[in-house]
Design a protein around this motif. Structure first.
Motif, PDB file in Angstrom:
ATOM      1  N   ASN A 298      36.450  47.117  41.400  1.00 32.26           N
ATOM      2  CA  ASN A 298      35.622  45.927  41.473  1.00 32.26           C
ATOM      3  C   ASN A 298      36.421  44.830  42.183  1.00 32.26           C
TER       4      ASN A 298
ATOM      5  N   LYS B 226      35.815  41.781  42.726  1.00 33.96           N
ATOM      6  CA  LYS B 226      35.772  40.513  41.999  1.00 33.96           C
ATOM      7  C   LYS B 226      36.818  40.485  40.896  1.00 33.96           C
TER       8      LYS B 226
ATOM      9  N   GLY C  84      36.245  48.358  37.076  1.00 35.65           N
ATOM     10  CA  GLY C  84      35.556  49.183  38.051  1.00 35.65           C
ATOM     11  C   GLY C  84      34.697  50.220  37.368  1.00 35.65           C
TER      12      GLY C  84
END
Length: 228
Positions: free
Chosen positions: A76, A78, A61
């Motif tokens: 993040n 993902k 992140g």
């Protein structure tokens, strides 16, 4: 603050932190690398990969503070998807999870620490629990101590805040769970891993803490994706 793993000469130093020419890592988390975020002044990209420039798409992140806090870190999604993908595939192979599964069904009882993972005796006291009351469940909630011969679920948890004896980790520290049969084997061979949906990358107790086995598997997967 953050520490720096040096590859060059000393440029400046103090008791709390040093600035060297090299790869920066979070203080107390030498496996988490820190890179300046070129798109936002004063922000930093946190990654498990040391390669530069950092691949923000695979990073943990972005944080506006060091060390990161619950308010400063922008996770993040993902990265968390990749983490869960890796755990779903490999969590049952983690030696710590395997030990936990055996302890869970043992008639001798269990010594469950580090989110239900079998480790050495933990004497840490958690002030927040004392102040707020302990909302974490007892071992019976996960098929832990006292569940001999019944099977159940064990939890794969962050190592930043090991729970007290006979307790399970707080929801924000649990990555997911594995199902164990009455003989201590993972159901279906892989434990039918289930994501908790409650994990938080940063809490007041720190940032992402993984077992050596799962961290290695996650880094391996991130490297594969970074090379694509």
């Amino acid at each position: 603050m953050f520490a720096v793993r040096t590859t060059g000469r000393l440029a400046w130093g103090s008791r709390r932190w040093i600035q060297l020419r090299g790869v920066s890592t979070l203080e107390g988390n030498s496996h988490i690398y820190v890179f300046p975020d070129e798109g936002a002044s004063g922000s930093h990209i946190l990654s498990l990969l040391p390669t530069e420039p950092a691949n923000a798409a695979l990073a943990i992140g972005i944080t506006s503070k060091l060390p990161p806090t619950t308010d400063s870190l922008r996770e993040n999604p993902k990265f968390l998807e990749i983490l869960q993908e890796v755990f779903s595939k490999y969590a049952h192979e983690d030696p710590e999870a395997q030990s936990q599964a055996q302890v869970m069904v043992s008639t001798a009882g269990a010594n469950l620490y580090s989110g239900g993972v079998l480790t050495g005796h933990n004497r840490r006291k958690n002030k927040r629990r004392a102040d707020m009351g302990d909302s974490s469940g007892g071992a019976s909630g996960q098929g832990g101590a006292g569940s001999a011969g019944r099977g159940g679920w064990i939890h794969i948890s962050d190592s930043r805040r090991p729970p007290d004896f006979g307790r399970i980790a707080w929801p924000e520290d649990i990555f997911g769970s594995l199902e164990v049969d009455s003989e201590g084997h993972f159901v279906g061979g892989d434990g039918n891993y289930q994501s908790s949906g409650t994990y938080r990358t940063v809490t007041r107790d720190g940032i992402l803490g993984l077992s050596p086995f799962l961290r290695a598997k996650l880094v391996q997967r991130l490297k594969e994706l970074d090379q694509q």
